[in-house]
Design an enzyme around this catalytic site. Structure first.
Site, mmCIF file in Angstrom:
data_model
loop_
_atom_site.group_PDB
_atom_site.id
_atom_site.type_symbol
_atom_site.label_atom_id
_atom_site.label_comp_id
_atom_site.label_asym_id
_atom_site.label_seq_id
_atom_site.Cartn_x
_atom_site.Cartn_y
_atom_site.Cartn_z
ATOM 1 N N HIS A 159 0.846 -1.208 0.000
ATOM 2 C CA HIS A 159 0.000 0.000 0.000
ATOM 3 C C HIS A 159 0.883 1.261 0.000
ATOM 4 C CE1 HIS A 159 -3.395 2.578 1.658
ATOM 5 N NE2 HIS A 159 -2.342 3.260 2.055
ATOM 6 N N GLU A 160 1.829 1.311 0.925
ATOM 7 C CA GLU A 160 2.668 2.510 1.027
ATOM 8 C C GLU A 160 3.464 2.727 -0.252
ATOM 9 O OE1 GLU A 160 2.243 4.674 3.227
ATOM 10 O OE2 GLU A 160 0.933 3.439 4.459
ATOM 11 N N HIS A 201 1.806 4.691 -2.878
ATOM 12 C CA HIS A 201 1.914 6.155 -2.793
ATOM 13 C C HIS A 201 3.237 6.626 -3.408
ATOM 14 C CE1 HIS A 201 -1.648 6.515 -0.392
ATOM 15 N NE2 HIS A 201 -1.144 5.896 0.660
#
Ligand SMILES: *[C@@H]1O[C@H](CO)[C@@H](O)[C@H](O)[C@H]1NC(C)=O
Ligand SMILES: *[C@@H]1O[C@H](CO)[C@@H](O)[C@H](O)[C@H]1NC(C)=O
Ligand SMILES: *[C@@H]1O[C@H](CO)[C@@H](O)[C@H](O)[C@H]1NC(C)=O
Ligand SMILES: *[C@@H]1O[C@H](CO)[C@@H](O)[C@H](O)[C@H]1NC(C)=O
Ligand SMILES: [Zn+2]
Length: 306
Positions: A209-210, A213
């Site tokens: 997920h990170e 970004h």
């Protein structure tokens, strides 16, 4: 009396566990990147440019399910900053970090993105393990540990604090050769690696997920129904998803078709619930990569970069 006592204990237990829900630091998207994402979104209308949706048959490349004309290998540097060499002290073995790396490659396989593990470092330093976001201690830690260029991913597995599961710099947050450049990368809560101690969040999907970004993706619930992540094939979503509901539909009506994308890696669901990036997200990753990180094609720094 006994009945009352039980209720009280349950209430305490619930409040303690609810604080363990996923919380990511990348809730605000910088204006410059948002404007760029709007421009990218207009280009998406002509998906042919990217080959998405052109062919209905499955790609022969197992690594690229969406038939994107691109694949990209990205160098990965993993850092574990710990208090002492125990699980409670935030120590993660080399073997577990390798498991985390392999999990990321599995999760990104459909996009054609892969990670090449270049190095793993272990550093015992309590103040670095606990350093708060964007502070001078964190900067010192990253100046000392960060490896590679702006096109290389550095992940820091450490304590974090303040309830964060992770946070990253977005593409364009820092110019490649600036002072701030050292902060480029992602900080990940040390308990979230595959088979790690973070119940419901231990399949290594926090790092996935990170990293989304870092590659230019926003939350699927960014800006709510009327805002959005500026990607056409992730249905609009008003709120972050917690747990793994059977179904969720927070943006209803003709304007907002589709159910909430609760299985998307860029939502807040349990790890077991997160299973996909969409073709549109894969396109956005390559758009961001070429604009911001690819040394051959990246543009000049924008005004706001420091
Ligand atoms: C290691 O660090 C953790 C977290 O600060 C602490 O609770 C634990 O007592 C320490 N263990 C040792 C053996 O020092
Ligand atoms: C990883 O980085 C450290 C520190 O720079 C270095 O000593 C080591 O040789 C590197 N390991 C590999 C496998 O490149
Ligand atoms: C640990 O962090 C402190 C605070 O930034 C720093 O002064 C020190 O040099 C670090 N120690 C090591 C061994 O890296
Ligand atoms: C940390 O720095 C990044 C990049 O400048 C910025 O986007 C973010 O809002 C900052 N976060 C905090 C908590 O200061
Ligand atoms: Zn996030």
């Amino acid at each position: 009396m006994r009945f009352h006592f039980t209720i009280t204990i349950t209430a305490i237990f619930l409040s303690a566990t609810s604080s363990l829900a996923r919380k990511c630091g990348n809730t605000q998207v910088p204006v410059e990147l948002l404007e760029q994402a709007i421009r990218f979104n207009k280009q998406d209308v002509n998906r042919q440019t990217w080959g998405v949706g052109v062919s209905v048959q499955e790609s022969t490349h197992e690594s690229n399910r969406y038939n994107l004309p691109k694949t990209q290998a990205i160098n990965l540097y993993m850092h574990n900053i710990y208090i002492n060499q125990t699980a409670e002290g935030a120590y993660i073995s080399e073997e577990d970090l390798q498991k985390q790396w392999r999990a990321m490659n599995d999760h990104y396989a459909s996009t054609g993105i892969s990670f090449v593990l270049k190095n793993i470092t272990h550093t015992e330093n309590k103040s670095w393990a606990l350093a708060i976001r964007n502070g001078t201690t964190e900067l010192k830690m990253k100046q000392s540990l960060r490896m590679g260029g702006y096109e290389d991913l550095n992940l820091y597995f450490r304590v974090l604090g303040r309830g964060f599961f992770g946070y990253c710099s977005f593409p364009g947050d820092y110019a490649p050769n600036s002072e701030g450049f050292w902060q480029d990368g992602c900080d990940i809560l040390y308990t979230t690696y595959p088979d790690g101690p973070q119940t419901n969040y231990n399949e290594g999907k926090t790092a996935t997920h990170e990293t989304g970004h870092w590659l230019g993706l926003f939350h699927t619930f960014q800006g709510g129904c009327r805002g959005g992540d500026l990607i056409d094939d992730t249905p609009a979503e008003e709120t972050a998803t917690h747990g793994c509901p059977a179904t969720k539909d927070t943006c209803r009506g003709d304007m907002w078709p589709g159910l909430d994308p609760i299985h998307n890696y860029m939502d807040y669901s349990y790890d077991s619930c997160m299973t996909e990036f969409t073709p549109g997200q894969a396109v956005r990753i390559y758009q961001s990569w070429d604009r911001y990180r690819n040394p051959q094609t990246r543009g000049p720094p924008t005004e706001s970069q420091n």
